[in-house]
Design a protein around this motif. Sequence first.
Motif, mmCIF file in Angstrom:
data_model
loop_
_atom_site.group_PDB
_atom_site.id
_atom_site.type_symbol
_atom_site.label_atom_id
_atom_site.label_comp_id
_atom_site.label_asym_id
_atom_site.label_seq_id
_atom_site.Cartn_x
_atom_site.Cartn_y
_atom_site.Cartn_z
ATOM 1 N N ALA A 93 0.815 -1.216 0.000
ATOM 2 C CA ALA A 93 0.000 0.000 0.000
ATOM 3 C C ALA A 93 0.848 1.266 0.000
ATOM 4 C CB ALA A 93 -0.938 -0.009 1.214
ATOM 5 N N LEU A 94 1.973 1.245 0.677
ATOM 6 C CA LEU A 94 2.815 2.432 0.737
ATOM 7 C C LEU A 94 3.766 2.548 -0.454
ATOM 8 C CD1 LEU A 94 3.606 2.708 4.566
ATOM 9 C CD2 LEU A 94 1.934 3.974 3.210
ATOM 10 N N GLY A 95 3.700 1.600 -1.384
ATOM 11 C CA GLY A 95 4.330 1.770 -2.673
ATOM 12 C C GLY A 95 5.832 1.548 -2.750
ATOM 13 N N ARG A 96 6.397 0.857 -1.773
ATOM 14 C CA ARG A 96 7.836 0.548 -1.813
ATOM 15 C C ARG A 96 8.104 -0.695 -0.979
ATOM 16 N NH1 ARG A 96 10.187 1.686 3.061
ATOM 17 N NH2 ARG A 96 9.282 3.323 4.377
ATOM 18 N N VAL A 97 9.315 -1.233 -1.109
ATOM 19 C CA VAL A 97 9.706 -2.351 -0.251
ATOM 20 C C VAL A 97 10.120 -1.812 1.114
ATOM 21 C CG1 VAL A 97 10.492 -3.666 -2.253
ATOM 22 C CG2 VAL A 97 12.152 -2.335 -0.923
ATOM 23 N N GLY A 98 10.142 -2.699 2.103
ATOM 24 C CA GLY A 98 10.576 -2.297 3.434
ATOM 25 C C GLY A 98 12.087 -2.133 3.501
ATOM 26 N N GLN A 99 12.518 -1.330 4.457
ATOM 27 C CA GLN A 99 13.927 -1.134 4.753
ATOM 28 C C GLN A 99 14.189 -1.543 6.207
ATOM 29 O OE1 GLN A 99 16.172 -0.256 2.474
ATOM 30 N NE2 GLN A 99 14.597 0.021 0.887
ATOM 31 N N PRO A 100 15.428 -1.927 6.543
ATOM 32 C CA PRO A 100 15.714 -2.268 7.940
ATOM 33 C C PRO A 100 15.267 -1.189 8.926
ATOM 34 C CG PRO A 100 17.551 -2.914 6.556
ATOM 35 C CD PRO A 100 16.598 -2.150 5.671
ATOM 36 N N ASP A 101 15.397 0.079 8.513
ATOM 37 C CA ASP A 101 14.996 1.174 9.401
ATOM 38 C C ASP A 101 13.483 1.258 9.597
ATOM 39 O OD1 ASP A 101 17.266 2.306 10.482
ATOM 40 O OD2 ASP A 101 17.576 3.711 8.829
ATOM 41 N N ASP A 102 12.714 0.467 8.845
ATOM 42 C CA ASP A 102 11.273 0.381 9.093
ATOM 43 C C ASP A 102 10.953 -0.626 10.192
ATOM 44 O OD1 ASP A 102 10.533 2.175 6.986
ATOM 45 O OD2 ASP A 102 10.847 0.548 5.539
ATOM 46 N N ILE A 103 11.896 -1.524 10.485
ATOM 47 C CA ILE A 103 11.630 -2.626 11.397
ATOM 48 C C ILE A 103 12.333 -2.450 12.743
ATOM 49 C CG2 ILE A 103 11.589 -5.125 11.660
ATOM 50 C CD1 ILE A 103 10.025 -4.120 9.231
ATOM 51 N N GLY A 104 13.625 -2.149 12.716
ATOM 52 C CA GLY A 104 14.386 -2.033 13.965
ATOM 53 C C GLY A 104 13.792 -1.054 14.960
ATOM 54 N N PRO A 105 13.416 0.161 14.536
ATOM 55 C CA PRO A 105 12.819 1.106 15.483
ATOM 56 C C PRO A 105 11.494 0.610 16.056
ATOM 57 C CG PRO A 105 13.560 2.238 13.503
ATOM 58 C CD PRO A 105 13.646 0.769 13.221
ATOM 59 N N MET A 106 10.730 -0.127 15.246
ATOM 60 C CA MET A 106 9.455 -0.655 15.727
ATOM 61 C C MET A 106 9.692 -1.672 16.830
ATOM 62 S SD MET A 106 7.406 -3.510 15.538
ATOM 63 C CE MET A 106 5.728 -3.715 16.126
ATOM 64 N N ILE A 107 10.668 -2.565 16.635
ATOM 65 C CA ILE A 107 10.970 -3.562 17.667
ATOM 66 C C ILE A 107 11.461 -2.880 18.934
ATOM 67 C CG2 ILE A 107 12.469 -5.495 18.279
ATOM 68 C CD1 ILE A 107 12.348 -6.376 15.350
ATOM 69 N N ARG A 157 0.396 -10.728 17.428
ATOM 70 C CA ARG A 157 1.149 -10.728 16.176
ATOM 71 C C ARG A 157 0.990 -9.347 15.557
ATOM 72 N NH1 ARG A 157 0.364 -10.700 10.638
ATOM 73 N NH2 ARG A 157 1.773 -12.040 9.422
ATOM 74 N N ILE A 158 2.089 -8.650 15.343
ATOM 75 C CA ILE A 158 2.055 -7.297 14.790
ATOM 76 C C ILE A 158 2.799 -7.325 13.457
ATOM 77 C CG2 ILE A 158 2.616 -4.875 15.158
ATOM 78 C CD1 ILE A 158 2.658 -5.589 18.215
ATOM 79 N N GLU A 159 2.073 -7.126 12.371
ATOM 80 C CA GLU A 159 2.712 -7.136 11.057
ATOM 81 C C GLU A 159 3.265 -5.750 10.745
ATOM 82 O OE1 GLU A 159 1.383 -7.841 6.472
ATOM 83 O OE2 GLU A 159 0.852 -9.422 7.915
ATOM 84 N N VAL A 160 4.481 -5.722 10.217
ATOM 85 C CA VAL A 160 5.155 -4.480 9.865
ATOM 86 C C VAL A 160 5.576 -4.612 8.406
ATOM 87 C CG1 VAL A 160 6.885 -2.801 10.609
ATOM 88 C CG2 VAL A 160 6.012 -4.464 12.233
ATOM 89 N N SER A 161 4.634 -4.310 7.512
ATOM 90 C CA SER A 161 4.854 -4.618 6.097
ATOM 91 C C SER A 161 4.509 -3.475 5.164
ATOM 92 C CB SER A 161 4.023 -5.845 5.703
ATOM 93 O OG SER A 161 2.634 -5.533 5.718
ATOM 94 N N GLY A 162 4.129 -2.322 5.704
ATOM 95 C CA GLY A 162 3.716 -1.222 4.848
ATOM 96 C C GLY A 162 2.383 -1.459 4.149
ATOM 97 N N GLY A 163 1.695 -2.518 4.568
ATOM 98 C CA GLY A 163 0.398 -2.844 3.955
ATOM 99 C C GLY A 163 0.554 -3.729 2.738
ATOM 100 N N MET A 164 1.249 -4.864 2.896
ATOM 101 C CA MET A 164 1.401 -5.803 1.780
ATOM 102 C C MET A 164 0.126 -6.607 1.575
ATOM 103 S SD MET A 164 5.249 -7.419 2.061
ATOM 104 C CE MET A 164 4.944 -8.465 0.630
ATOM 105 N N LEU A 165 -0.285 -6.731 0.318
ATOM 106 C CA LEU A 165 -1.395 -7.616 -0.066
ATOM 107 C C LEU A 165 -2.629 -7.414 0.813
ATOM 108 C CD1 LEU A 165 0.725 -10.776 -0.808
ATOM 109 C CD2 LEU A 165 -0.545 -9.438 -2.482
ATOM 110 N N LEU A 166 -3.045 -6.181 0.943
ATOM 111 C CA LEU A 166 -4.241 -5.877 1.738
ATOM 112 C C LEU A 166 -5.506 -6.215 0.972
ATOM 113 C CD1 LEU A 166 -3.164 -2.455 3.263
ATOM 114 C CD2 LEU A 166 -3.132 -4.701 4.353
#
Length: 257
Positions: free
Chosen positions: A219-233, A248-257
């Motif tokens: 949905a957000l129109g790009r692939v994820g980056q490590p900096d999208d995941i590490g800060p969330m954890i 379960r918390i998905e951190v995917s930018g809205g993949m396959l919604l």
Amino acid sequence: MSTHASPTRRIAIVTGGSRGLGRNTVIHLARRGVDSVFTYHANEAEARATVEAVAAEGARAIALRLDTGDISTFDHFVEQLHPALASLGAVRFDYLVNNAGTSHHTPIAESTEAQVDALYNVHFKGVFFLTQKLLPLINDGGRIINVSSGLTRFAMPGSAPYAAMKGAIEVLTRYFAKEFGARGITANCVAPGAVATDFSGGMVRDNPEVNRRVAEFTALGRVGQPDDIGPMIASLLSDDNRWVNGQRIEVSGGMLL
């Protein structure tokens, strides 16, 4: 009331912390004043680089070698962990992030017993028994995060054995939360989508066609980056999220919604 390793510094153990999402998590924990003991499988140079990156953030990190797929080595790891914690001024730790993993991209019809056993050893058996071994050392009021995958929600051909192991981890996470709750320990699962790291041989990061396709169904129109995941954890481990448990918390930018 929670008991922590020291009045001001908390300590995390992160498996697979020398590269990718694990490394990013260790660095973002450092930015929040959290010291780490992280494991690496073989690449000592990358482990040293992570230690240096953490030092640049004003925190401390210790790298210990561990094959998370070989439970016969876990007792030795715990023996090494005691002096590592002591060097950080502690006898116990606060956060456990079960992140280490391997990839697999083979259709069900072509997957071998050896491949499935290897995935089981790293992604389920290793997580189960390493957590068991570390339970006496995690502080009451601590936190556990298991890393899963978006592939437990959506199916991609070739990923069945890997995704099935991650599905088992999501169930196990709920049992961690239930059984460890009496000690005030929370357990949650973070499920990243496709992220541009060297995981799977850098497939998402380095293959333009894969990168484009992932971006198209996100949905957000790009692939994820490590900096999208590490800060969330790192954020999920903080006291701000102390009431989040068994999720379960998905951190995917809205993949396959």
